[in-house]
Design an enzyme around this catalytic site. Structure first.
Site, PDB file in Angstrom:
ATOM      1  CE  LYS A  29      -3.885   1.862   2.590  1.00 32.17           C
ATOM      2  NZ  LYS A  29      -3.788   2.809   3.605  1.00 32.17           N
ATOM      3  N   GLY A  95      -7.348   8.290   9.715  1.00 30.25           N
ATOM      4  CA  GLY A  95      -6.082   7.672   9.350  1.00 30.25           C
ATOM      5  C   GLY A  95      -6.284   6.523   8.382  1.00 30.25           C
ATOM      6  CB  CYS A  96      -4.128   3.643   7.521  1.00 27.19           C
ATOM      7  SG  CYS A  96      -4.189   2.104   6.567  1.00 27.19           S
ATOM      8  CG  PHE A  97      -9.192   2.929   4.210  1.00 25.53           C
ATOM      9  CD1 PHE A  97      -8.193   2.002   3.939  1.00 25.53           C
ATOM     10  CD2 PHE A  97      -9.773   3.603   3.132  1.00 25.53           C
ATOM     11  CE1 PHE A  97      -7.779   1.734   2.642  1.00 25.53           C
ATOM     12  CE2 PHE A  97      -9.367   3.339   1.813  1.00 25.53           C
ATOM     13  CZ  PHE A  97      -8.368   2.404   1.579  1.00 25.53           C
TER      14      PHE A  97
END
Length: 313
Positions: A29, A95-97
């Site tokens: 990612k 934030g990062c999901f």
């Protein structure tokens, strides 16, 4: 010239140069996105600490994200897109999901589905690469479909506040950029009042706990504000949905829980004694929060993928 180069980069993103669409959907990612961000920085934009102007956002597309329609939640088994009669929606970003979503689907009752996607931006139907470029204005977000008779909006709201650092501006932990900002988006006036009142209460709690004044930077906006851009919410790619529950996933989470609890509901509830106050009263007891509240270090990635059992607290 800059726009031409940026469009060229997105054309390259479909090739093997940046490997944005891996064959094995474990989604490497961050690294390709950092590469692209560095190139965009050299081109003079966008500013990662400031939302892009809507007029300068990427144009997007009219087609929806493939492989979402008819798909089911990997853990809960329910259809991702459906909202049963009497159920409600909540949309937030912290934030990062990946980790943000897992924390909610593990709540012990009332969660019909969770999904990850892109919210609060200006580009219709963005891709992950586009959202991460900062050129769409979206944040990585979570959509929750819940039964308000079983779990209160306030319980979801409390998890949201406690599961990240809402004072960190355009980023969370090592993830920096407007796509990692904190935000909560309301669908009615009751949600709005609860979000705003809890924000004020949590800001005070953070100050009391840490001994320093820390302004919460969470974006609070109406879902209706984004209708002119095609809508508040767009589903992310299928491989991102319930990512942390899937074989081969990387246990990554950038959120920074502060170890500070939201004060008791009756201390900050914006509604006077009566029907509305009772309607939104939390359903999860103190024993749940004592055992399962978010802890420093985003520990949710190491937890079981199954919803928490009510008999365990």
């Amino acid at each position: 010239m800059q726009k031409t180069l940026i469009n060229f980069l997105f054309m390259l993103s479909a090739s093997k140069v940046f490997a944005f669409a891996p064959v094995v959907r474990a989604a490497p990612k961050k690294e390709p996105m950092r590469m692209m961000s560095s190139i965009l920085d050299l081109l003079g934009g966008p500013n990662k600490s400031q939302l892009i102007d809507p007029e300068k956002a990427l144009p997007g597309r009219g087609t929806k994200m493939p492989d979402i329609e008819g798909s089911r939640h990997y853990v809960l088994g329910n259809k991702l897109e459906e909202v049963p009669k009497g159920y409600k929606e909540a949309v937030f970003a912290n934030g990062c999901f990946w980790g943000s979503e897992k924390g909610i689907w593990r709540l012990p009752k009332g969660i019909h589905s969770t999904a990850v996607g892109y919210c609060g931006g200006f580009t219709p139907n963005p891709t992950y690469e586009e959202a991460c470029s900062g050129l769409t204005g979206h944040a990585e977000g979570v959509r929750v479909v819940y039964n308000p008779q079983e779990v209160s909006f306030v319980d979801i709201l409390r998890w949201f506040w406690e599961a990240h650092d809402p004072t960190s501006g355009m980023g969370q932990g090592n993830d920096r950029g407007t796509q990692y900002r904190s935000g909560f988006y309301y669908f009615d006036d009751e949600q709005k009042q609860l979000i705003e009142a809890s924000k004020e209460a949590y800001e005070k709690a953070l100050e009391e706990k840490t001994g320093s004044k820390r302004a919460i930077t969470t974006e609070i906006a109406s879902a209706l504000d984004y209708e002119k851009y095609g809508g508040l919410w767009y589903f992310a790619e299928a491989y991102h949905q319930q990512y942390l529950a899937k074989p081969g996933s990387r246990p990554y989470c950038s959120a920074q829980p502060q170890g500070v609890s939201l004060p008791e509901y009756d201390e900050w509830c914006p509604f006077p004694e009566g029907e509305l106050r009772e309607k939104h009263r939390p359903t999860l007891p103190k024993s749940f929060w004592d055992k399962y509240a978010p802890r420093r270090g985003c520990s949710v990635v190491q937890e079981s993928n199954e919803p928490i059992s009510e008999s365990s607290y």
